[in-house]
Design an enzyme around this catalytic site. Structure first.
Site, mmCIF file in Angstrom:
data_model
loop_
_atom_site.group_PDB
_atom_site.id
_atom_site.type_symbol
_atom_site.label_atom_id
_atom_site.label_comp_id
_atom_site.label_asym_id
_atom_site.label_seq_id
_atom_site.Cartn_x
_atom_site.Cartn_y
_atom_site.Cartn_z
ATOM 1 N N LYS A 74 0.907 -1.383 -0.109
ATOM 2 C CA LYS A 74 -0.027 0.024 -0.038
ATOM 3 C C LYS A 74 0.700 1.380 0.106
ATOM 4 C CE LYS A 74 -4.168 -1.974 2.293
ATOM 5 N NZ LYS A 74 -4.739 -2.176 3.447
ATOM 6 N N GLN A 118 -5.135 -1.353 9.631
ATOM 7 C CA GLN A 118 -5.144 -2.673 9.079
ATOM 8 C C GLN A 118 -5.753 -3.591 10.050
ATOM 9 O OE1 GLN A 118 -4.006 -3.362 5.977
ATOM 10 N NE2 GLN A 118 -4.855 -5.463 6.305
ATOM 11 N N ASP A 141 -11.317 3.705 4.538
ATOM 12 C CA ASP A 141 -11.835 2.432 4.512
ATOM 13 C C ASP A 141 -13.312 2.446 4.327
ATOM 14 O OD1 ASP A 141 -10.305 0.107 3.844
ATOM 15 O OD2 ASP A 141 -9.964 -0.232 6.079
#
Length: 323
Positions: A74, A118, A141
């Site tokens: 990422k 995460q 997200d």
């Protein structure tokens, strides 16, 4: 998009899509590559106009090797599109309070436009509390209750990356989705529920199958669009699929093969389903590449929101969010 069929992939044929009865493969890698390039161009233009470089902070708690590789990828992709990446690698023993304090600092940092923690987190940390601690306009997200609520009510917001990627692939293949029957297998907060809401907002008639569904195969067979996100490898067989349906396989599992090697498979039994479906995403190379590409889009969107409504409207992004 690639028009190569499943049968062509196996045989090396270069014939037209579906001519041998095989599904057209939906090339997520090619779509994601184009999306990243478009994002890089827009990041450059955004910086030239506003003097702002979008910044993404990624937080990893623990030392899971797979998560570490994923997080570093990422960061690499973030740099490639001209954004700034801020990595926070925390030990497994990090307390929930310490993590929430870090999120509070990132919320207040004007150089940070997107925050991603995460998942999964260690068992002693409440993921819902952590997710909802992220400022809604930095929740790239799209999992916090504000963005989830806006999606449910059909309002503009930040959409979870994987379902957004699936929707982009579907619309690129099918165009207008209104009136189509769609079935989502899996009801997670991460993929299944937001995917169903996105399809509903596009005008589909939507069914959701989950662990308590009595006959999921019967429900799945009614679907023009079948999205599978369960984490159960090769769950969906050919008798689950309506002939000609578009199948989006979100799952990815590494399984052992002969000789001590492994390979990646999805939640759909590709070899069985590909001859039945009209279009299908392969694993790997389907949905997976879209997740990071959509994360980058969401980070750019968050940076636009930090400038204000005008920058969001100028972008042409109908999903801008006026906080």
């Amino acid at each position: 998009m690639s028009e190569k069929t499943a049968s062509e992939t196996a045989s090396g044929s270069t014939g037209g899509a579906g001519e041998n009865g095989g599904a057209s493969l939906i090339d997520g890698r090619a779509f994601a590559k184009n999306l990243r390039q478009r994002t890089a161009d827009e990041v450059k233009a955004f910086h030239e106009k506003h003097g702002v470089t979008p910044g993404l902070a990624v937080v990893l708690v623990g030392n899971d090797p797979a998560s570490e590789v994923y997080v570093r990828n990422k960061a690499l992709e973030t740099h490639r599109v001209g954004m700034r990446s801020f990595m926070h690698m925390l030990p497994e023993t990090t307390s929930e309070g310490s993590l929430l304090h870090l999120i509070e600092r990132l919320n207040e940092d004007p150089e940070i436009h997107g925050i991603l923690v995460q998942l999964p987190l260690p068992k002693h940390i409440d993921p819902f509390r952590v997710t909802n601690a992220i400022a809604p306009n930095k929740d790239v997200d799209g999992l916090g209750e504000v963005n989830a609520g806006r999606l449910m009510t059909g309002l503009p917001g930040i959409i979870p990356c994987t379902p957004l990627g699936c929707l982009m692939l579907l619309k690129s293949e099918l165009g207008d989705l209104r009136g189509l029957n769609a079935t989502v297998i899996g009801a997670s907060n991460l993929v299944g529920k937001p995917m169903a809401l996105l399809l509903l907002n596009e005008g589909c008639t939507v069914s959701i199958c989950h662990i308590d569904t009595v006959d999921p195969a019967a429900v799945a067979r009614t679907a023009d669009i079948l999205v599978v996100a369960t984490g159960n490898s090769r769950l969906v067989k050919k008798d689950w699929v309506k002939p000609g349906a578009t199948v989006i396989d979100v799952g990815i599992t590494r399984i052992p093969t002969e000789g001590g090697k492994t390979r990646l498979v999805g939640d759909v039994d590709f070899d069985e389903v590909a001859p039945i479906a009209g279009r299908i995403t392969p694993v790997p190379g389907g949905v997976g590449p879209m997740t990071i590409a959509c994360l980058l889009r969401n980070t750019l969107k968050a940076a636009r929101m930090s400038i204000g409504d005008k920058a969001c409207k100028e972008s042409g992004d109908k999903n801008w969010l006026p906080y």
